[in-house]
Enzyme design. Structure first.
Site: not given
Ligand code: PBG
Ligand code: ZN
Length: 323
Positions: A197, A250
């Site tokens: 992330k 992400k």
């Protein structure tokens, strides 16, 4: 063989030929819909930074989830927006058995057959808006935060969730969550770690939607630096050793190279998170007429082609009928 014996256009000659030779397709079951449940709300309210997206009351959100299920959706990821007045330094509403997410999980499990996933993080629940516990300043303390994240994951499991998805990016969180779940006999609850992330500007609409912006500082000391590549592999290796069942990258569209790398290096189901900024950017281009809705399908397809097996996307309600 070269031209004129070989003619690439033969494989593109009509739509049936194109359909049978297409390598990558989007399916309904590839999509995971992120939904916001807001405590104390009646009905639903618009999210100003995300056209066509809403925060839902319990009843209204579950009603919408059922509607999506009837259109073929298989899974949903739940985010909570607690009462502003309940937020505190340690994010207590995150692990309250009567918290908004815990209630939403129970109701979704009672009234649907959807695979219910829950985002596990503290930022929507802390007064300072960071994803962990902070010291006097804005430093996020890793090891103390783990205790609260584990409590949060356990409370979701007790409410009946199928999959917990830790998004905080603390070191060691997958391990402590697996351990606490197993200790309390939740060995069948899965973990979908947000393994890779990045500290991204593309989360801005989400933070507005979830009221989860840090009041001071930023998330760069825990989320990944966008310039890094090898670190993504290390993050995945560690999460696998700690017991994650899924890997995630992400954002998705600006990190397609990372999705491909992770797919080539590991064998776990891989999730691409088509984040709020990717959604709102596309929606505003469609609203102005600069792009058509076909751009949605093309961009989601690129996430699958790069190697994602599943896509978390706010576009699910818009496109389910066309898959
Ligand atoms: C909470 C969380 C965020 C997103 C998912 N979980 C925001 C953040 O890390 O600041 C982003 C989702 C999106 O932008 O669609 N940790
Ligand atoms: Zn967070």
């Amino acid at each position: 063989m070269q031209f004129p014996i070989t003619r690439m256009r033969r494989l593109r000659g009509n739509s049936n030929i194109r359909d049978i030779v297409r390598e990558v397709k989007l399916n309904k079951e590839d999509l995971i819909y992120p939904i916001f449940f807001k405590e104390g709300l009646e009905g639903r309210e618009e999210i100003s930074t995300m056209p066509n997206e809403y925060r839902y009351s319990l009843d209204e959100g579950v009603k919408f989830a059922k509607e999506l299920e009837s259109k073929g959706l298989k899974s949903i990821i739940v985010f909570g927006v607690p009462d502003e007045s309940k937020k505190d330094e340690i994010g207590s509403p995150a692990f309250d058995e009567n918290g908004i997410v815990q209630k939403a999980i129970r109701k979704l499990k009672e009234e649907t057959d959807l695979v219910v996933i829950s985002d596990v993080c503290l930022c929507q629940y802390t007064s300072h808006g960071h994803c962990g516990i902070i010291n006097d300043g804005t430093e996020v303390l890793n090891d103390i935060s783990l205790e609260y994240l584990a409590k949060t994951a356990l409370s979701h499991a007790e409410a009946g969730v199928d999959i917990v998805a830790p998004s905080d990016m603390m070191d060691g969180r997958v391990g402590v969550i697996r351990e606490v779940l197993d200790d309390y006999d939740f060995q069948d609850v899965l973990i979908m770690s947000y393994s890779v992330k990045y500290a991204s500007a593309f989360y801005a609409p989400f933070r507005d939607a979830a009221c989860s912006s840090p009041s001071k500082g930023n998330r760069k000391s825990y989320q990944m630096d966008p310039g890094n590549y090898s670190e993504a592999i290390r993050e995945c290796e560690l999460d696998i050793m700690e017991g994650t069942d899924f890997l995630m990258v992400k954002p998705a569209l600006t990190y397609l190279d990372i999705i491909k790398t992770i797919k080539n290096n590991f064998n776990l189901p891989l999730v691409g998170y088509n984040v709020s900024g990717e959604y709102s950017m596309m929606m505003s281009a469609i609203a102005t007429g600069y792009l058509t809705e076909d751009a949605i399908f093309e961009s989601l397809l690129s996430i699958k082609r790069a190697g994602a097996d599943l896509i978390i996307t706010n576009f699910a309600p818009l496109i389910l009928n066309e898959l």
